[in-house]
Design a protein around this motif. Structure first.
Motif, PDB file in Angstrom:
ATOM      1  N   LEU A 243       0.651  -1.263   0.130  1.00  0.00           N
ATOM      2  CA  LEU A 243       0.031   0.140  -0.117  1.00  0.00           C
ATOM      3  C   LEU A 243       0.603   1.092   0.014  1.00  0.00           C
ATOM      4  CD1 LEU A 243      -2.847   0.961   0.134  1.00  0.00           C
ATOM      5  CD2 LEU A 243      -2.744   0.993   2.669  1.00  0.00           C
ATOM      6  N   LEU A 244       1.960   1.087   0.702  1.00  0.00           N
ATOM      7  CA  LEU A 244       3.052   2.205   0.747  1.00  0.00           C
ATOM      8  C   LEU A 244       3.577   2.436  -0.737  1.00  0.00           C
ATOM      9  CD1 LEU A 244       4.146   4.153   2.974  1.00  0.00           C
ATOM     10  CD2 LEU A 244       6.066   2.943   2.691  1.00  0.00           C
ATOM     11  N   GLN A 285      14.226  -0.978  10.587  1.00  0.00           N
ATOM     12  CA  GLN A 285      12.663  -0.882  10.603  1.00  0.00           C
ATOM     13  C   GLN A 285      12.451   0.682  11.060  1.00  0.00           C
ATOM     14  OE1 GLN A 285       9.694  -3.467  11.787  1.00  0.00           O
ATOM     15  NE2 GLN A 285      10.952  -5.092  11.857  1.00  0.00           N
ATOM     16  N   LEU A 286      13.443   1.019  12.187  1.00  0.00           N
ATOM     17  CA  LEU A 286      13.130   2.314  12.827  1.00  0.00           C
ATOM     18  C   LEU A 286      13.399   3.436  11.840  1.00  0.00           C
ATOM     19  CD1 LEU A 286      12.939   3.717  15.529  1.00  0.00           C
ATOM     20  CD2 LEU A 286      15.580   3.760  15.572  1.00  0.00           C
ATOM     21  N   LEU A 288      13.045   3.117   8.537  1.00  0.00           N
ATOM     22  CA  LEU A 288      11.984   2.984   7.563  1.00  0.00           C
ATOM     23  C   LEU A 288      10.687   3.528   8.140  1.00  0.00           C
ATOM     24  CD1 LEU A 288      11.346   1.691   5.002  1.00  0.00           C
ATOM     25  CD2 LEU A 288      10.297  -0.534   5.910  1.00  0.00           C
ATOM     26  N   GLY A 289      10.511   3.204   9.374  1.00  0.00           N
ATOM     27  CA  GLY A 289       9.006   3.734   9.963  1.00  0.00           C
ATOM     28  C   GLY A 289       9.205   5.347   9.884  1.00  0.00           C
ATOM     29  N   ILE A 290      10.437   6.014  10.337  1.00  0.00           N
ATOM     30  CA  ILE A 290      10.379   7.330  10.440  1.00  0.00           C
ATOM     31  C   ILE A 290      10.319   7.978   8.949  1.00  0.00           C
ATOM     32  CG2 ILE A 290      11.915   9.304  10.984  1.00  0.00           C
ATOM     33  CD1 ILE A 290      12.984   7.556  13.195  1.00  0.00           C
ATOM     34  N   ILE A 292       8.662   6.689   6.434  1.00  0.00           N
ATOM     35  CA  ILE A 292       7.390   6.414   5.985  1.00  0.00           C
ATOM     36  C   ILE A 292       6.510   7.768   6.353  1.00  0.00           C
ATOM     37  CG2 ILE A 292       5.167   5.051   6.251  1.00  0.00           C
ATOM     38  CD1 ILE A 292       6.682   2.693   6.420  1.00  0.00           C
ATOM     39  N   ILE A 293       6.911   7.907   7.734  1.00  0.00           N
ATOM     40  CA  ILE A 293       6.072   9.075   8.453  1.00  0.00           C
ATOM     41  C   ILE A 293       6.090  10.360   7.835  1.00  0.00           C
ATOM     42  CG2 ILE A 293       5.713  10.581  10.416  1.00  0.00           C
ATOM     43  CD1 ILE A 293       6.070   7.778  12.141  1.00  0.00           C
ATOM     44  N   VAL A 296       4.955  10.334   4.109  1.00  0.00           N
ATOM     45  CA  VAL A 296       3.533  10.642   3.915  1.00  0.00           C
ATOM     46  C   VAL A 296       3.176  12.152   4.363  1.00  0.00           C
ATOM     47  CG1 VAL A 296       1.427  10.015   4.803  1.00  0.00           C
ATOM     48  CG2 VAL A 296       2.810   8.333   4.060  1.00  0.00           C
TER      49      VAL A 296
ATOM     50  N   PHE B  85       2.153  14.315  17.726  1.00  0.00           N
ATOM     51  CA  PHE B  85       1.948  13.647  16.410  1.00  0.00           C
ATOM     52  C   PHE B  85       0.684  13.379  15.924  1.00  0.00           C
ATOM     53  CE2 PHE B  85       1.455   9.382  14.031  1.00  0.00           C
ATOM     54  CZ  PHE B  85       2.540   9.737  12.989  1.00  0.00           C
ATOM     55  N   ARG B  92      -5.803  14.880   7.719  1.00  0.00           N
ATOM     56  CA  ARG B  92      -5.689  14.044   6.817  1.00  0.00           C
ATOM     57  C   ARG B  92      -6.820  12.953   6.528  1.00  0.00           C
ATOM     58  NH1 ARG B  92      -0.274  14.375   4.963  1.00  0.00           N
ATOM     59  NH2 ARG B  92       0.633  16.272   5.963  1.00  0.00           N
ATOM     60  N   GLN B  96      -3.911   8.192   4.595  1.00  0.00           N
ATOM     61  CA  GLN B  96      -2.596   8.565   4.972  1.00  0.00           C
ATOM     62  C   GLN B  96      -2.543   8.303   6.544  1.00  0.00           C
ATOM     63  OE1 GLN B  96      -2.067  12.774   3.846  1.00  0.00           O
ATOM     64  NE2 GLN B  96      -2.634  12.232   1.799  1.00  0.00           N
ATOM     65  N   LEU B  99      -1.265   4.731   6.782  1.00  0.00           N
ATOM     66  CA  LEU B  99       0.070   4.692   6.364  1.00  0.00           C
ATOM     67  C   LEU B  99       1.223   5.310   7.635  1.00  0.00           C
ATOM     68  CD1 LEU B  99       0.378   5.232   2.563  1.00  0.00           C
ATOM     69  CD2 LEU B  99       0.868   3.037   4.002  1.00  0.00           C
ATOM     70  N   MET B 100       0.725   6.562   8.068  1.00  0.00           N
ATOM     71  CA  MET B 100       1.597   7.039   9.036  1.00  0.00           C
ATOM     72  C   MET B 100       1.622   6.390  10.253  1.00  0.00           C
ATOM     73  SD  MET B 100       0.759  11.114   8.330  1.00  0.00           S
ATOM     74  CE  MET B 100       2.294  12.080   8.480  1.00  0.00           C
ATOM     75  N   TYR B 102       1.143   3.302  10.614  1.00  0.00           N
ATOM     76  CA  TYR B 102       1.692   2.070  10.254  1.00  0.00           C
ATOM     77  C   TYR B 102       3.360   2.230  10.288  1.00  0.00           C
ATOM     78  CZ  TYR B 102       4.114  -1.670   7.482  1.00  0.00           C
ATOM     79  OH  TYR B 102       4.827  -2.584   7.004  1.00  0.00           O
ATOM     80  N   GLY B 103       3.725   3.402  10.054  1.00  0.00           N
ATOM     81  CA  GLY B 103       5.021   3.827  10.291  1.00  0.00           C
ATOM     82  C   GLY B 103       5.334   3.775  11.742  1.00  0.00           C
ATOM     83  N   LEU B 104       4.513   4.222  12.592  1.00  0.00           N
ATOM     84  CA  LEU B 104       4.556   4.570  13.903  1.00  0.00           C
ATOM     85  C   LEU B 104       4.854   3.086  14.540  1.00  0.00           C
ATOM     86  CD1 LEU B 104       4.640   7.097  15.371  1.00  0.00           C
ATOM     87  CD2 LEU B 104       2.213   6.626  16.287  1.00  0.00           C
ATOM     88  N   ILE B 105       3.996   1.951  14.186  1.00  0.00           N
ATOM     89  CA  ILE B 105       4.267   0.619  14.377  1.00  0.00           C
ATOM     90  C   ILE B 105       5.838   0.355  14.459  1.00  0.00           C
ATOM     91  CG2 ILE B 105       3.794  -1.702  14.094  1.00  0.00           C
ATOM     92  CD1 ILE B 105       0.874  -1.007  13.290  1.00  0.00           C
ATOM     93  N   VAL B 107       8.314   1.998  13.966  1.00  0.00           N
ATOM     94  CA  VAL B 107       9.162   2.784  15.037  1.00  0.00           C
ATOM     95  C   VAL B 107       9.032   2.067  16.577  1.00  0.00           C
ATOM     96  CG1 VAL B 107       9.685   4.939  16.209  1.00  0.00           C
ATOM     97  CG2 VAL B 107       9.123   4.807  13.644  1.00  0.00           C
TER      98      VAL B 107
END
Lengths: 316, 290
Positions: A243-244, A285-286, A288-290, A292-293, A296, B85, B92, B96, B99-100, B102-105, B107
């Protein structure tokens, strides 16, 4: 229709085809991986970008395609021409089941239901011995038909490339067809389409099943490349990642899905490379997660939106 | 299956269902009031469980005190997280947000792996709750599980009371049905959101802390509970707390008895339940047709 919309993808495909034999093993393997993920992302673009259906369980169809390929190929290896439709068919069948039920819900609930059904598929393969449990299963001999043997790296490369061209072409045709126009109408205003006499549910279900089948194609190719499958393929991280890719590239554009797949794979590769990231590579993963945030947050329209913003003249 | 075993499994089902309800109610609050689809909600549950793992040795037998301390920490964490956050996510669209969060997970999961590693841990049951309650020769049941059920019931009743009988609850309900109206009435929506979010995080973390001594503390526990919560919300119906409770108990039973009767396929029981509900009532058991 502008010519460049047709010329650029064709030129890219030809360039990849010509460059294929010049690539080293690592490079060609990497390109194959990106092409498979591009097909996977394109199949989701049909749902998210073209129909407006945000599915968070798309990895299920990808995984089923891969599992069926390995399970059906047996110890002597399977017939390419038989395995491919089988993998796509199985994925489409599960998509029919999931779609028929989940399309009765809307919006956020659709997101949750698709995710839940993908988890169900995950548990079937994770908890039972059908597919070797959590360890997964190996494919001893890769699919082949005559000289078209996927054991051969070059053959695999061109089969994957051809599949990508096929998927891209098919979706480009659909976009311009009556069916595609109906999907676009549903995305913009479902009520109006229903009022205009369209069987909205049928259209959405057709899109869902087709997207499932194409994800199954990606799964077939992945299993043929790796020679191994495990339940992680269907884990929801995989659904989130694809999805990303679609969003990262740019929603509503076919090339967006491909660009997203390339960008995401590169990003992941860079983040997990010690030479670039140092000790942080162990915790990709860290980063990557940041990332992604941040992506977006800063690029709601994806990389395509960025290109358009930088060069207003080139806006398509 | 003899009667005693049956009874034990029933109690287990109720206990598990109530625990799920605790997590799901936080998810529903956050989604219902703020309209944010929060994939990271499961992470709060995981954080709670790991908090119990970290705090238990410090508090020894003062288990209740530990829960209070944990809830306070989690609420502060939730408050800060909303400020830093989530307050940016409201405008949004859902895609979005998905996804955001998801990114937080990613992290949260990676930070957990850096801080405590990827091993499976156990948390000891406090001494005063150790042992079992015996009902003659019919069955015996661990005190801790009874305590967990009781704690969840108390919390559920408390939640019901706050939402339906207090001024804060009134604002919450009003905020859920018409956000602009609440803002128009001069209520500090920003602060309301922050409080509700902190409460949602605290509820999930509390569930995690209560669960820790029963199930071990392990990576990915957040993801699995999140998906079960999604199933719950779908079964229960949109925005209905009663529906969520009913669905929680139903899922508790299906999952517990599924494990008894169909060990191999127990994982898919709740999804089959969800499928059946979707065929029968797409809007959920207690949901209103939109």
């Amino acid at each position: 229709m502008k010519k460049s919309a047709f010329l650029v993808p064709v030129a890219c495909a030809v360039a990849i085809g010509v460059a294929g034999p010049l690539m080293g093993n690592y490079m060609s393997d990497f390109v194959v991986k990106i092409m498979i993920l591009s097909i996977f992302a394109l199949s989701l673009e049909l749902l998210v970008g073209m129909t407006g259906l945000v599915s968070l369980g798309h990895a299920a169809f990808y995984g089923i395609g891969a599992y069926v390929t390995v399970l059906a190929s047996g110890s002597e290896g399977g017939n390419f021409a038989l395995l491919l439709p089988l993998a796509m068919g199985a994925a489409a069948l599960y998509a029919l089941f999931v779609g028929a039920l989940s399309l009765r819900t809307r919006g956020v609930y659709f997101i949750m239901v698709t995710l839940a059904f993908a988890q169900m598929a995950f548990f079937v393969f994770h908890d039972t011995k059908v597919g070797g449990g959590s360890d997964g299963i190996y494919m001893y001999v890769r699919p082949a038909i005559g000289a078209l043997d996927l054991e051969n790296r070059t053959v695999l490369f061109y089969v994957v490339l051809a599949s990508l061209v096929f998927t891209y072409g098919l979706l480009a045709l659909i976009r311009r067809s009556r069916f595609g126009a109906a999907l676009a109408g549903i995305r913009v205003n479902e009520q109006r389409m229903r009022a205009a006499g369209f069987a909205v549910y049928g259209y959405k279900l057709a899109a869902f099943v087709l997207a499932g089948a194409l994800a199954g194609l990606a799964g077939f190719l992945l299993a043929s490349r790796d020679g191994v499958v495990n339940p992680e393929l269907m884990a929801w991280h995989n659904s989130g990642e694809v999805l990303l890719m679609v969003i990262l590239g740019g929603l509503g554009h076919l090339r967006g899905a491909v660009i997203g797949a390339i960008a995401f794979t590169l990003l992941k590769e860079i983040f997990s490379t010690h030479a670039v990231m140092g000790p942080l590579a162990d915790h990709w993963q860290l980063t990557l997660g940041i990332a992604i945030i941040v992506f977006v947050a800063l690029l709601p329209k994806g990389l395509i939106g960025l290109v358009q913003r930088l060069s207003p003249k080139g806006a398509a | 299956m003899d009667f005693g075993t049956f009874l034990v499994q029933c109690l287990n089902s109720v206990q598990y269902g109530l625990l799920l309800f605790l997590v799901a109610s936080g998810l529903t609050l956050i989604f219902g009031i703020m309209g944010v689809i929060n994939l990271a909600h499961g992470s709060f549950y995981m954080i709670g469980a790991y908090m119990a793992f970290a705090l238990a040795p410090l508090f020894g037998d003062q288990f209740l005190l530990m829960l209070v301390a944990g809830v306070v920490l989690a609420a502060i964490f939730g408050y800060l997280l909303e400020w830093a956050f989530f307050s940016y996510l409201y405008q949004r669209d859902h895609l979005q947000q998905v996804l955001m969060t998801y990114g937080l997970i990613l992290v949260f999961e990676e930070l957990r792996s850096i801080l405590v590693g990827n091993d499976v841990h156990g948390v000891k049951v406090p001494a005063w709750l150790d042992g079992s309650f015996a009902l003659g020769s019919v069955m015996s049941y661990p005190w801790y599980r009874l305590f967990a059920s009781a704690a969840c019931i108390v919390l559920a009743v408390g939640l019901y009371w706050v939402v339906n009988r207090t001024r804060l609850g009134m604002m919450i309900r009003a905020g859920a049905s018409n956000r602009d109206m609440v803002r128009g009435l001069g209520i500090d929506v920003k602060r309301l959101y922050r409080i509700v979010f902190a409460a949602g995080v605290a509820l999930a973390a509390l569930a995690g802390m209560i669960a820790a001594p029963m199930s071990s503390v392990y990576p990915n526990m957040g993801a699995s509970v999140l998906i079960i919560c999604f199933v719950l919300v779908v079964i229960g119906g949109i925005g209905s707390i009663t529906g969520a409770l009913l669905a929680s108990l139903l899922v508790g039973f299906v999952d517990t008895f599924g494990k008894v009767f169909f060990a191999d396929l127990s994982g898919i029981g709740i999804y089959l339940l969800m499928a059946i509900v979707l065929i029968w009532k797409p809007e959920g058991l207690m949901g209103r047709r939109s």
